[in-house]
Design a protein around this motif. Sequence first.
Motif, mmCIF file in Angstrom:
data_model
loop_
_atom_site.group_PDB
_atom_site.id
_atom_site.type_symbol
_atom_site.label_atom_id
_atom_site.label_comp_id
_atom_site.label_asym_id
_atom_site.label_seq_id
_atom_site.Cartn_x
_atom_site.Cartn_y
_atom_site.Cartn_z
ATOM 1 N N ILE A 171 0.815 -1.215 0.000
ATOM 2 C CA ILE A 171 0.000 0.000 0.000
ATOM 3 C C ILE A 171 0.850 1.267 0.000
ATOM 4 N N GLY A 172 2.148 1.132 0.081
ATOM 5 C CA GLY A 172 3.016 2.291 -0.099
ATOM 6 C C GLY A 172 3.324 3.035 1.182
ATOM 7 N N PRO A 173 4.342 3.909 1.108
ATOM 8 C CA PRO A 173 4.849 4.568 2.309
ATOM 9 C C PRO A 173 3.860 5.542 2.933
ATOM 10 N N GLY A 174 2.978 6.136 2.097
ATOM 11 C CA GLY A 174 2.030 7.117 2.631
ATOM 12 C C GLY A 174 1.182 6.528 3.742
ATOM 13 N N LEU A 175 0.556 5.406 3.430
ATOM 14 C CA LEU A 175 -0.321 4.783 4.421
ATOM 15 C C LEU A 175 0.487 4.153 5.553
ATOM 16 N N ARG A 176 1.700 3.737 5.229
ATOM 17 C CA ARG A 176 2.522 3.128 6.283
ATOM 18 C C ARG A 176 2.888 4.145 7.350
ATOM 19 N N ASN A 177 2.922 5.421 6.974
ATOM 20 C CA ASN A 177 3.285 6.443 7.951
ATOM 21 C C ASN A 177 2.103 6.884 8.808
ATOM 22 N N SER A 178 0.914 6.363 8.488
ATOM 23 C CA SER A 178 -0.240 6.688 9.338
ATOM 24 C C SER A 178 -0.098 5.925 10.655
ATOM 25 N N ALA A 179 -0.932 6.311 11.630
ATOM 26 C CA ALA A 179 -0.830 5.677 12.956
ATOM 27 C C ALA A 179 -1.089 4.184 12.854
ATOM 28 N N VAL A 180 -2.097 3.809 12.052
ATOM 29 C CA VAL A 180 -2.427 2.386 11.917
ATOM 30 C C VAL A 180 -1.282 1.665 11.214
ATOM 31 N N GLY A 181 -0.752 2.297 10.178
ATOM 32 C CA GLY A 181 0.355 1.701 9.437
ATOM 33 C C GLY A 181 1.557 1.480 10.336
ATOM 34 N N LYS A 182 1.847 2.471 11.162
ATOM 35 C CA LYS A 182 3.004 2.341 12.063
ATOM 36 C C LYS A 182 2.782 1.241 13.091
ATOM 37 N N ALA A 183 1.544 1.177 13.610
ATOM 38 C CA ALA A 183 1.233 0.139 14.606
ATOM 39 C C ALA A 183 1.374 -1.245 13.978
ATOM 40 N N LEU A 184 0.895 -1.351 12.751
ATOM 41 C CA LEU A 184 0.977 -2.633 12.058
ATOM 42 C C LEU A 184 2.440 -3.012 11.805
ATOM 43 N N ASP A 185 3.216 -2.031 11.398
ATOM 44 C CA ASP A 185 4.641 -2.269 11.164
ATOM 45 C C ASP A 185 5.345 -2.767 12.430
ATOM 46 N N ALA A 186 4.909 -2.224 13.557
ATOM 47 C CA ALA A 186 5.580 -2.544 14.824
ATOM 48 C C ALA A 186 5.386 -4.000 15.222
ATOM 49 N N VAL A 187 4.283 -4.612 14.787
ATOM 50 C CA VAL A 187 4.023 -6.002 15.198
ATOM 51 C C VAL A 187 4.099 -6.975 14.031
ATOM 52 N N ASN A 188 4.372 -6.461 12.854
ATOM 53 C CA ASN A 188 4.363 -7.307 11.663
ATOM 54 C C ASN A 188 5.782 -7.830 11.381
#
Lengths: 176, 251, 308
Positions: free
Chosen positions: B184-201
């Motif tokens: 989904i690209g860096p834009g959405l990854r920088n959102s709060a949900v994206g960051k939270a998902l990154d942290a546990v993914n």
Amino acid sequence: MKHFKYLLTSLLLLSSSLATAASLQLQLQSDTANPTHPTMGDWMHFNSVITNTGQQPIEGLVAWISLVEVTPGKEQPMDLEDWSAHKAVTGTTLQSDASLQTQWPMRLIQSGDYRVVISATDRNNKTVFTSPTLQFHVAQKPVVESARILPVALGIPLLIGGLLGVQKFRRRHKTG
Amino acid sequence: MNACTLIAKKERRALLQNQRGLAWLLAYSGILSAFALLLISNQELSLLDNAQVVYMMAGTVTAAGALIAVIMGADAYAGERERGTLVPLLTAPISTVELLMGKAAGLASAWGIMYLLAIPYLWAVGAGGQNLGQAIFYLGLFGTPVVLGFGYLAMALSARSGSVMSSLLTSLIVLLFSASPLLIGPGLRNSAVGKALDAVNPFSGALNTYDAVIIDSDPLTSQLGRLALVLIWLGLMFGVARLSARRPVFR
Amino acid sequence: MLIDANHLALTLDGNTILKDVSLHMKKGDVYGLLGPNGAGKSTTIALLLGLYSPDKGHLQRFSEQDTDIVAIRQRIGVMPEFAGFYEWMSAREYLIWYAGFYGGLQAQPDSLLERVGLSRTGSQPVVQFSRGMKQRLALARSLVHAPELLILDEPTNGLDPRGRREIHDLLIELATKEQVGILLCTHLLDDVERLCTRVGIIDDGRTVLEDDLEHLLRGSGRPRYRLHMTDVPEGRPLPPLVHLLEWDDAWWTFEVDLHKGMTMGKIWEDLLIHGWSFDEIHIESNTLEARYLELTGTEKPAQQEKAA
């Protein structure tokens, strides 16, 4: 007479402004250890000296390095993100006549002609001072070579395909 | 030779001597070859682009490895059940833990083969650039727990459901969901949900580490948090597989 | 005792599969486990193999001291109903690999393959095997470690009459010469009559009958069979224990006396030796089939076979 009053007032204001304005002198030199013909992947270091030539101390000094590509047809400012981790000096106080020496390391990521410049300003003044620029050329280094990729990209699937063929042959042979 | 080694040996032979196993390896190398061949047209990459290519190759190897691991994991119990080979294993004098360990070791050796196959590709695209050694090292360090974790997840579902199709689909959905932040690209990854998902993914964890160490030349010490994340993922998935494999569906 | 199972009950996922199953076997017994589809035969086998643990009842395999299921499985050979293999392996490779779980083969793989009639196909990948060949290989797999107890689920499925006969002969040899206990789970009552010394019938999760076959058949009168003759056996003597009742063209009806140690297989062999040539056997009244139907009521099992 009226005009003379206005002129006097203006000169007074200007002189008071000049008395408080910061005055910085910036020098920039290429490090003597730098390669004479830099190539992609090499490291270069640039040494800057920032001197407070004013009478007042400078507080909240910010100095930064900028890189501009000047390859004909590709003129553009560069994002230093991947070239250097050392991009600025901040929050320094510089007394009158004092100097700040800084070394700016840089990894040469891409080929082309580049110009590097150091800029500085401080907390209280709107003026930005710049150093003379240094220009250098980065030679191309081939990073993707078909001579490397082709044997691997074709060889490995062929090898596995060959194993598959041998398996099939052996199976047929066993049947026979 | 103990039971665990026997099963692991069979699993490895199934990959290297069975036509189906070799076909999977061929598909895997085909993905890597296609990606490598795409690069030939571009001879004037910057070092940054090259590091990006090595990073993407490491990511592709991890994704393709996870895909093959999921297929092998889904087949581990349910495939054996559907082919009628699970009952002979369950009625042999081995414990369910030995069976699982054998399967897990088989999966690990399959990943080992895939990892070894990936090294020439990484060398081919990255030998002239930067951080090739790091790429190979971190692919082993971070790719291994991520790939095996997905394999064990599929294995757990396979033992629990007894159906290859069901365990494969569920595992693939989890794999796609894990890879979705990258899609989904860096834009959405920088959102709060994206960051939270990154942290546990764990998948994001491995790819972010590849980015940091291959492109930005960050040291290992800055990646310890992500290393913990992928190791926890591996441990968790092995635990889930062990629970499910205690009483696999065999009828 | 090989198996001493009493009043076993098992509930899986909320469904009561077994309510009250008992099964008793000793060395050399050939035990026929019968029952309609879904009666609980396969679940009973799974219990015996330790794949499930009973909720209620007492289950002893071998002796009271034998409680470690891995050690128990070391002494049991299993032939599941669906014979699956790693088909990319050859039969010989597979047997050697599988025997590794038991500490290696007890005999040469080729002699084992020969024993089940696969001597010339040992190096062939299993993928090329017919269903009958796979059944034979499954039997070989169950014998790799010379087990004391053999559990066979529909062992003659997919076999031609000659194959069935060969497997029957092998099982009789195992039971009589090597004293292997054989638990035979089958729908073919002829197989049971031919091979078994003991029989258990399960219906709806309960053991409804468990007895010696001979006692069972004698207790309900002499079993009666109708045979289809391939030629008219005029003037030929009947073997002892066989009594002719009536005939109608090619169909001849006999009653049989079953004495101890005598199996139906032996009776059919005696008939063939005496020159009686037949190609079909129908089971009439006073047989295991009659008893089976009486006890289970619902489903009629396979009742005829082509004579070998």
